[in-house]
Design an enzyme around this catalytic site. Sequence first.
Site, PDB file in Angstrom:
ATOM      1  N   CYS A   1      -0.985   1.858  14.041  1.00  0.00           N
ATOM      2  CA  CYS A   1      -1.805   2.680  13.138  1.00  0.00           C
ATOM      3  C   CYS A   1      -1.055   2.855  11.823  1.00  0.00           C
ATOM      4  CB  CYS A   1      -2.055   4.043  13.790  1.00  0.00           C
ATOM      5  SG  CYS A   1      -3.031   5.180  12.797  1.00  0.00           S
TER       6      CYS A   1
ATOM      7  N   SER B   1      -0.624   5.408  10.103  1.00  0.00           N
ATOM      8  CA  SER B   1       0.140   6.653   9.990  1.00  0.00           C
ATOM      9  C   SER B   1       1.615   6.439  10.341  1.00  0.00           C
ATOM     10  CB  SER B   1      -0.478   7.727  10.883  1.00  0.00           C
ATOM     11  OG  SER B   1      -1.819   7.929  10.498  1.00  0.00           O
TER      12      SER B   1
ATOM     13  N   HIS C   1       3.157   5.069   7.325  1.00  0.00           N
ATOM     14  CA  HIS C   1       3.420   6.148   6.359  1.00  0.00           C
ATOM     15  C   HIS C   1       4.758   6.833   6.651  1.00  0.00           C
ATOM     16  CE1 HIS C   1      -0.290   5.904   4.265  1.00  0.00           C
ATOM     17  NE2 HIS C   1      -1.057   6.517   5.128  1.00  0.00           N
TER      18      HIS C   1
ATOM     19  N   HIS D   1       2.018   6.683  18.063  1.00  0.00           N
ATOM     20  CA  HIS D   1       1.324   7.911  18.452  1.00  0.00           C
ATOM     21  C   HIS D   1      -0.001   7.605  19.144  1.00  0.00           C
ATOM     22  CE1 HIS D   1      -0.262   6.862  14.526  1.00  0.00           C
ATOM     23  NE2 HIS D   1      -1.368   7.468  14.894  1.00  0.00           N
TER      24      HIS D   1
ATOM     25  N   CYS E   1      -6.167   7.439  19.293  1.00  0.00           N
ATOM     26  CA  CYS E   1      -6.044   7.870  17.893  1.00  0.00           C
ATOM     27  C   CYS E   1      -7.206   7.353  17.058  1.00  0.00           C
ATOM     28  CB  CYS E   1      -4.724   7.444  17.244  1.00  0.00           C
ATOM     29  SG  CYS E   1      -4.721   7.933  15.496  1.00  0.00           S
TER      30      CYS E   1
HETATM   31  N1  COD Z   1     -10.296   2.002  -2.229  1.00  0.00           N
HETATM   32  C1  COD Z   1     -10.921   1.569  -1.108  1.00  0.00           C
HETATM   33  N2  COD Z   1     -10.257   1.188   0.021  1.00  0.00           N
HETATM   34  C2  COD Z   1      -8.924   1.222  -0.001  1.00  0.00           C
HETATM   35  C3  COD Z   1      -8.189   1.663  -1.131  1.00  0.00           C
HETATM   36  C4  COD Z   1      -8.941   2.063  -2.291  1.00  0.00           C
HETATM   37  N3  COD Z   1      -8.362   2.479  -3.400  1.00  0.00           N
HETATM   38  N4  COD Z   1      -6.864   1.590  -0.848  1.00  0.00           N
HETATM   39  C5  COD Z   1      -6.763   1.143   0.419  1.00  0.00           C
HETATM   40  N5  COD Z   1      -7.994   0.911   0.934  1.00  0.00           N
HETATM   41  C6  COD Z   1      -8.354   0.413   2.267  1.00  0.00           C
HETATM   42  C7  COD Z   1      -7.453  -0.700   2.786  1.00  0.00           C
HETATM   43  O1  COD Z   1      -7.833  -1.968   2.299  1.00  0.00           O
HETATM   44  C8  COD Z   1      -7.652  -0.585   4.306  1.00  0.00           C
HETATM   45  O2  COD Z   1      -8.734  -1.353   4.753  1.00  0.00           O
HETATM   46  C9  COD Z   1      -8.011   0.901   4.496  1.00  0.00           C
HETATM   47  O3  COD Z   1      -8.139   1.475   3.200  1.00  0.00           O
HETATM   48  C10 COD Z   1      -6.912   1.640   5.284  1.00  0.00           C
HETATM   49  O4  COD Z   1      -6.944   1.156   6.587  1.00  0.00           O
HETATM   50  P1  COD Z   1      -5.667   0.833   7.506  1.00  0.00           P
HETATM   51  O5  COD Z   1      -6.151   0.047   8.685  1.00  0.00           O
HETATM   52  O6  COD Z   1      -4.567   0.287   6.692  1.00  0.00           O
HETATM   53  O7  COD Z   1      -5.199   2.288   7.975  1.00  0.00           O
HETATM   54  P2  COD Z   1      -5.663   3.135   9.258  1.00  0.00           P
HETATM   55  O8  COD Z   1      -7.128   3.116   9.367  1.00  0.00           O
HETATM   56  O9  COD Z   1      -4.833   2.716  10.437  1.00  0.00           O
HETATM   57  O10 COD Z   1      -5.149   4.641   8.846  1.00  0.00           O
HETATM   58  C11 COD Z   1      -5.815   5.323   7.847  1.00  0.00           C
HETATM   59  C12 COD Z   1      -5.349   6.792   7.749  1.00  0.00           C
HETATM   60  C13 COD Z   1      -6.192   7.426   6.697  1.00  0.00           C
HETATM   61  C14 COD Z   1      -5.539   7.485   9.082  1.00  0.00           C
HETATM   62  C15 COD Z   1      -3.841   6.834   7.396  1.00  0.00           C
HETATM   63  O11 COD Z   1      -3.586   6.046   6.268  1.00  0.00           O
HETATM   64  C16 COD Z   1      -3.400   8.286   7.095  1.00  0.00           C
HETATM   65  O12 COD Z   1      -3.621   8.831   6.018  1.00  0.00           O
HETATM   66  N6  COD Z   1      -2.725   8.890   8.065  1.00  0.00           N
HETATM   67  C17 COD Z   1      -2.216  10.252   7.937  1.00  0.00           C
HETATM   68  C18 COD Z   1      -3.155  11.222   8.599  1.00  0.00           C
HETATM   69  C19 COD Z   1      -2.819  11.327  10.024  1.00  0.00           C
HETATM   70  O13 COD Z   1      -1.706  11.550  10.425  1.00  0.00           O
HETATM   71  N7  COD Z   1      -3.830  11.125  10.845  1.00  0.00           N
HETATM   72  C20 COD Z   1      -3.658  11.200  12.215  1.00  0.00           C
HETATM   73  C21 COD Z   1      -3.122   9.976  12.870  1.00  0.00           C
HETATM   74  S1  COD Z   1      -3.977   8.565  12.423  1.00  0.00           S
HETATM   75 ZN    ZN Z   2      -3.192   7.077  14.049  1.00  0.00          ZN
END
Ligand code: COD
Ligand code: ZN
Length: 367
Positions: A40, A42, A45, A61, A168
């Site tokens: 994931c 996160s 991050h 996680h 998650c």
């Molecule tokens: N505009 C549009 N899309 C965008 C932009 C933008 N400016 N920047 C990035 N993206 C897209 C990327 O291309 C990607 O497809 C997507 O955003 C992000 O997806 P992933 O697969 O990289 O990330 P995920 O889905 O695994 O995780 C996203 C979260 C938002 C959950 C993560 O980044 C986060 O903020 N985690 C902290 C919050 C947390 O702890 N949550 C609980 C556990 S997940």
């Molecule tokens: Zn997660």
Amino acid sequence: MKAKAAILFTVGQKLDIREVEVEPPRSGEVMIRMAAAGICHSDLHVMTGHLVAQLPAILGHEGSGIVAEVGPGVTNVKPGDQVIRLWRLSCGICEYCSNGRPALCAEGLQIRMTGRLLDGTTRFKLDGMEIKHFAGVSSFSEYSVIPAKAVVKIPDDFPLDKATLLGCGVITGVGAVFNAARVKPGSSVAVFGSGGVGINVIQGAAIAGAEKIIAVDLLPNKLQFAKQFGATHTINAKEMNPVEVIRSLTGGRGVDYAFEVIGLPATIRQAYDCLCRRGIAVVVGVTPMTTEVSVPIMTLVFEERALTGSIYGSSRPQIDIPMLINLYRAGKLKLDELLTGRYPLSQINEAYEALERGEGLRSIATF
Ligand code: COD
Ligand code: ZN
């Protein structure tokens, strides 16, 4: 007990695969033999320092496995049970647990902030050095110990690789739709970010019966996946202004619900800006902790728009995970299509490099 585990020693470094010592579960704890752990964003991050965690820690996680051993006083699971691990422990009796918001329970926050279990110690050691439990889960370890309250038992015949994703990505995304926004049939939804979690917001909105589901991302492959999971329209934000396109797709009105599933102040503001009157923007992504986001008072008050957050899908995992399993079995929740990559634990850094390149949807590390 010895176990191979992926440790983050310092922000900015790769994960290090080392053999750690795992102590047996104490009172109220269980030891899990992990089957799979989710990759994931996160955790990434945490590796980049965007999210803070106590280090050195075994990351991960999202995960599923089989109960190997239970400590004194554990009655909800027994050795051999298949379980999903929860990254937010809840006490079950505080104001927030009683109100159906266990992710807001202080017990879970304590584990997240200290990296230690509830008695203030860890069950992992490396050459005598204390290794922290990330989010109380540390799923990137062949064996790990967790409070028994932070597992959900699942049916013996449910595939553990798919089950991992429920812990998650799926519950966070689908839960934000069902529990935080409470999306109504026939409504319009915009989703900023169609990655591993955002795609579950999209499929949650489709299950909830939204009429228009507009997916926004920067990558064509993610927008392709978004269509497969129920998006009716897609916007590449590299090529056009998503707020303007969403307004024009809704006849100037704006959407009923917008979800931010990226973690950027600019896209949080875009999610708010594309709402209709009385629309709700739900922020799932987290920006660096000191960030502030502002919105115009004119639309907040005179249009009664709402901006809110959702943590862990605002869910009640002991109820919501069985519900998600039923939705999968009924053919309504896509898990097979969601799982796009598998890596042995030894290749976990390659899995994160693929995530950074934007490949696939959700991958797992296998043990
Ligand atoms: N505009 C549009 N899309 C965008 C932009 C933008 N400016 N920047 C990035 N993206 C897209 C990327 O291309 C990607 O497809 C997507 O955003 C992000 O997806 P992933 O697969 O990289 O990330 P995920 O889905 O695994 O995780 C996203 C979260 C938002 C959950 C993560 O980044 C986060 O903020 N985690 C902290 C919050 C947390 O702890 N949550 C609980 C556990 S997940
Ligand atoms: Zn997660």
